[in-house]
Design a protein around this motif. Structure first.
Motif, PDB file in Angstrom:
ATOM      1  N   GLN A 112      -4.035  -0.608   9.217  1.00  9.44           N
ATOM      2  CA  GLN A 112      -4.731   0.226   8.232  1.00  9.44           C
ATOM      3  C   GLN A 112      -6.192   0.442   8.604  1.00  9.44           C
ATOM      4  OE1 GLN A 112      -2.829  -2.501   7.433  1.00  9.44           O
ATOM      5  NE2 GLN A 112      -1.807  -2.261   5.466  1.00  9.44           N
ATOM      6  N   THR A 158      -5.036  -9.033   5.677  1.00  9.52           N
ATOM      7  CA  THR A 158      -4.141  -8.797   6.809  1.00  9.52           C
ATOM      8  C   THR A 158      -4.268  -7.345   7.265  1.00  9.52           C
ATOM      9  OG1 THR A 158      -2.605 -10.412   5.884  1.00  9.52           O
ATOM     10  CG2 THR A 158      -1.749  -8.939   7.580  1.00  9.52           C
ATOM     11  N   ASN A 159      -4.254  -7.143   8.564  1.00  6.41           N
ATOM     12  CA  ASN A 159      -4.391  -5.789   9.111  1.00  6.41           C
ATOM     13  C   ASN A 159      -3.137  -5.435   9.899  1.00  6.41           C
ATOM     14  OD1 ASN A 159      -5.266  -3.317   9.975  1.00  6.41           O
ATOM     15  ND2 ASN A 159      -6.984  -4.076  11.182  1.00  6.41           N
ATOM     16  N   THR A 195       2.579  -4.028   4.153  1.00  5.58           N
ATOM     17  CA  THR A 195       1.772  -4.986   3.402  1.00  5.58           C
ATOM     18  C   THR A 195       2.638  -6.231   3.228  1.00  5.58           C
ATOM     19  OG1 THR A 195       2.533  -4.299   1.193  1.00  5.58           O
ATOM     20  CG2 THR A 195       0.649  -3.110   2.128  1.00  5.58           C
ATOM     21  N   TRP A 196       2.134  -7.219   2.504  1.00  7.96           N
ATOM     22  CA  TRP A 196       2.985  -8.323   2.061  1.00  7.96           C
ATOM     23  C   TRP A 196       3.758  -7.856   0.840  1.00  7.96           C
ATOM     24  CZ3 TRP A 196       3.515 -11.198   5.930  1.00  7.96           C
ATOM     25  CH2 TRP A 196       2.435 -11.501   6.771  1.00  7.96           C
ATOM     26  N   GLU A 224      -3.783   5.305   4.049  1.00  6.54           N
ATOM     27  CA  GLU A 224      -2.480   5.429   3.405  1.00  6.54           C
ATOM     28  C   GLU A 224      -2.300   6.849   2.884  1.00  6.54           C
ATOM     29  OE1 GLU A 224       0.152   3.465   2.666  1.00  6.54           O
ATOM     30  OE2 GLU A 224      -0.506   1.498   3.378  1.00  6.54           O
ATOM     31  N   GLY A 265      -4.635  -4.926  -2.346  1.00  3.65           N
ATOM     32  CA  GLY A 265      -3.628  -4.037  -1.784  1.00  3.65           C
ATOM     33  C   GLY A 265      -2.448  -4.761  -1.166  1.00  3.65           C
ATOM     34  N   ASN A 266      -2.159  -5.978  -1.651  1.00  4.04           N
ATOM     35  CA  ASN A 266      -1.074  -6.816  -1.129  1.00  4.04           C
ATOM     36  C   ASN A 266      -1.287  -7.209   0.334  1.00  4.04           C
ATOM     37  OD1 ASN A 266       0.267  -6.775  -3.604  1.00  4.04           O
ATOM     38  ND2 ASN A 266       1.532  -5.028  -3.040  1.00  4.04           N
ATOM     39  N   LEU A 267      -2.562  -7.307   0.729  1.00 10.00           N
ATOM     40  CA  LEU A 267      -2.895  -7.734   2.082  1.00 10.00           C
ATOM     41  C   LEU A 267      -3.461  -9.151   2.130  1.00 10.00           C
ATOM     42  CD1 LEU A 267      -4.480  -4.396   3.364  1.00 10.00           C
ATOM     43  CD2 LEU A 267      -2.192  -5.293   3.857  1.00 10.00           C
ATOM     44  N   GLY A 301       6.763  -9.559   4.925  1.00 12.63           N
ATOM     45  CA  GLY A 301       6.182  -8.236   4.987  1.00 12.63           C
ATOM     46  C   GLY A 301       7.146  -7.177   4.484  1.00 12.63           C
TER      47      GLY A 301
END
Length: 299
Positions: free
Chosen positions: A203, A199-200, A29-30, A8, A43-45, A61
Motif C-alpha cells: 500500500q 504491515t505493508n 490486510t489482516w 486503495e 485499516g486492519n494493518l 491475511g
C-alpha cells in the motif's frame, strides 16, 4: 489512524516496479473474519494480541499467496518478543486460541514462522534457520514464490540464510512449502501488546526497496492472476460491482455510467437517516426490500 493509505481503489491500474505504493487496487490486510482473538486497527494493518502468556492467538491475511511472486513487510512494534511468531500458514487452516497454537509450531502443520525471541525460523516446530533474536522496531521482510513454494524471511534489509542475488535467482529459501496447498501471511501472539504495526503489503513505499527480489510484487488485486476468468476483465471489479452517486428529484431517473447491467441495486439516500433498500433484476425496480425492517418486499 496514523497510516494514510491512498492507493486503495475499486479499479486496478498501474505498474509495479518494486518500490511499493505504485499500483492501485485492493490490497491485502489482516482479516478480521479470520482471527482467533485479539484486535485489528489502522485499516486492519496493525494487530494487537489478546493473550496473557498462556494462550496464543492467530490472525491470517485476507489474500492467499497464489498465482505469482509476492513481497511484504511486517514492522515489529512489540517491546517483548517472547510470544510473537510471524510468517505464513496454510489457507485451509482455521486460527484457534490455545497454549501452543502458534504458527511455526505443530498445531498448524507445515506453517513457517520467525520465532522472534529466538531469531529462529521454524516449520512445524523444527528449526529451519538460526539467527539473531528480533528486537522492537525491526522490520521483517517476506518473499514467497507460489509456483515453487519457496519462502524467504529477512530483517532490516538482509535476507536470512541467502544473499540478495540468491533470492533474486530463487535459491536458498529458509524453507520450501508444499504447492499442494494455498498459503497466507499470518501472525501468532500470546501477549496483549501491539505486536505488528502498519504491515505493508504494498500500500505504501517499501522500507527496503533494494531488497525486493526481482519480479516480486505487492499483494494487490492488480498483481493477482485473472480473478474473473479468461476474458478482457482481468481483475477489474468495476465490470461487476460499482458505486454511483446522484441527486434525486422524486421523479423517475435513468442512472447511467455502469460498465454492466446491475442484477442487484443497494440504494441509500445521503441527506437523511432513512433506511437502505434493495432492488433486483428479477423482481424489477418497483419491488424493494428494506434492510432495516422485518418486512416482506414492498412496492
Amino acid at each position: 489512524a496514523s497510516i494514510d493509505v491512498g492507493t486503495e481503489t475499486p479499479t486496478n491500474y498501474g505498474t509495479d516496479g518494486g518500490s511499493g505504493g505504485e499500483v492501485r487496487g485492493n490490497f491485502a490486510t489482516w482479516n478480521p473474519l479470520d482471527l482467533s482473538a485479539g484486535s485489528l486497527s489502522e485499516g486492519n494493518l496493525t494487530y494487537t494480541g489478546d493473550g496473557g502468556g498462556n494462550s496464543f492467538d492467530t490472525v491470517k491475511g485476507t489474500f492467499a499467496l497464489t498465482g505469482g511472486k509476492y513481497y511484504w513487510e511486517t514492522p515489529i512494534s512489540g517491546a517483548s518478543m517472547t510470544y510473537l511468531h510471524v510468517g505464513i500458514m496454510r489457507a485451509d487452516q482455521s486460527p484457534s486460541s490455545g497454549g501452543s497454537n502458534a504458527i511455526g509450531q505443530t498445531q498448524y502443520p507445515n506453517s513457517v514462522a520467525m520465532v522472534c525471541y529466538l531469531g529462529d525460523v521454524k516449520e512445524s516446530n523444527t528449526v529451519r534457520h538460526n539467527g539473531d533474536a528480533i528486537v522492537q522496531n525491526d522490520v521483517l521482510m517476506h518473499a514467497f514464490d507460489s509456483s515453487t513454494g519457496k519462502y524467504w524471511i529477512g530483517v532490516n534489509g538482509t535476507w536470512r540464510g541467502a544473499t540478495q542475488s540468491e533470492v533474486n535467482s530463487g535459491t536458498n529459501p529458509v524453507y520450501t512449502v508444499s504447492t499442494d496447498y494455498s498459503w497466507v501471511p499470518a501472525i501468532s501472539e500470546a501477549s496483549t501488546q501491539v505486536a505488528v504495526s502498519g504491515t505493508n503489503f504494498g500500500q505504501r513505499a517499501w522500507k527496503y526497496p533494494s531488497s525486493v527480489p526481482t519480479d516480486y510484487k505487492a499483494l494487490c488485486t492488480q498483481n493477482l492472476s485473472d480473478t474473473f476468468g479468461d476474458n478482457d476483465d482481468t481483475n477489474n471489479p468495476s465490470k461487476y460491482f460499482d458505486v454511483m452517486l446522484w441527486n434525486g428529484t422524486g421523479a423517475e431517473k435513468d442512472i447511467k455510467g455502469f460498465n454492466f447491467q446491475p442484477d442487484l441495486a443497494w440504494i441509500k439516500n445521503r441527506d437523511s437517516t432513512n433506511g437502505q433498500m434493495f432492488t433486483d433484476a428479477i423482481r424489477g425496480p418497483n419491488k424493494v426490500v428494506y434492510a432495516h425492517l422485518p418486512w416482506d418486499e414492498d412496492t
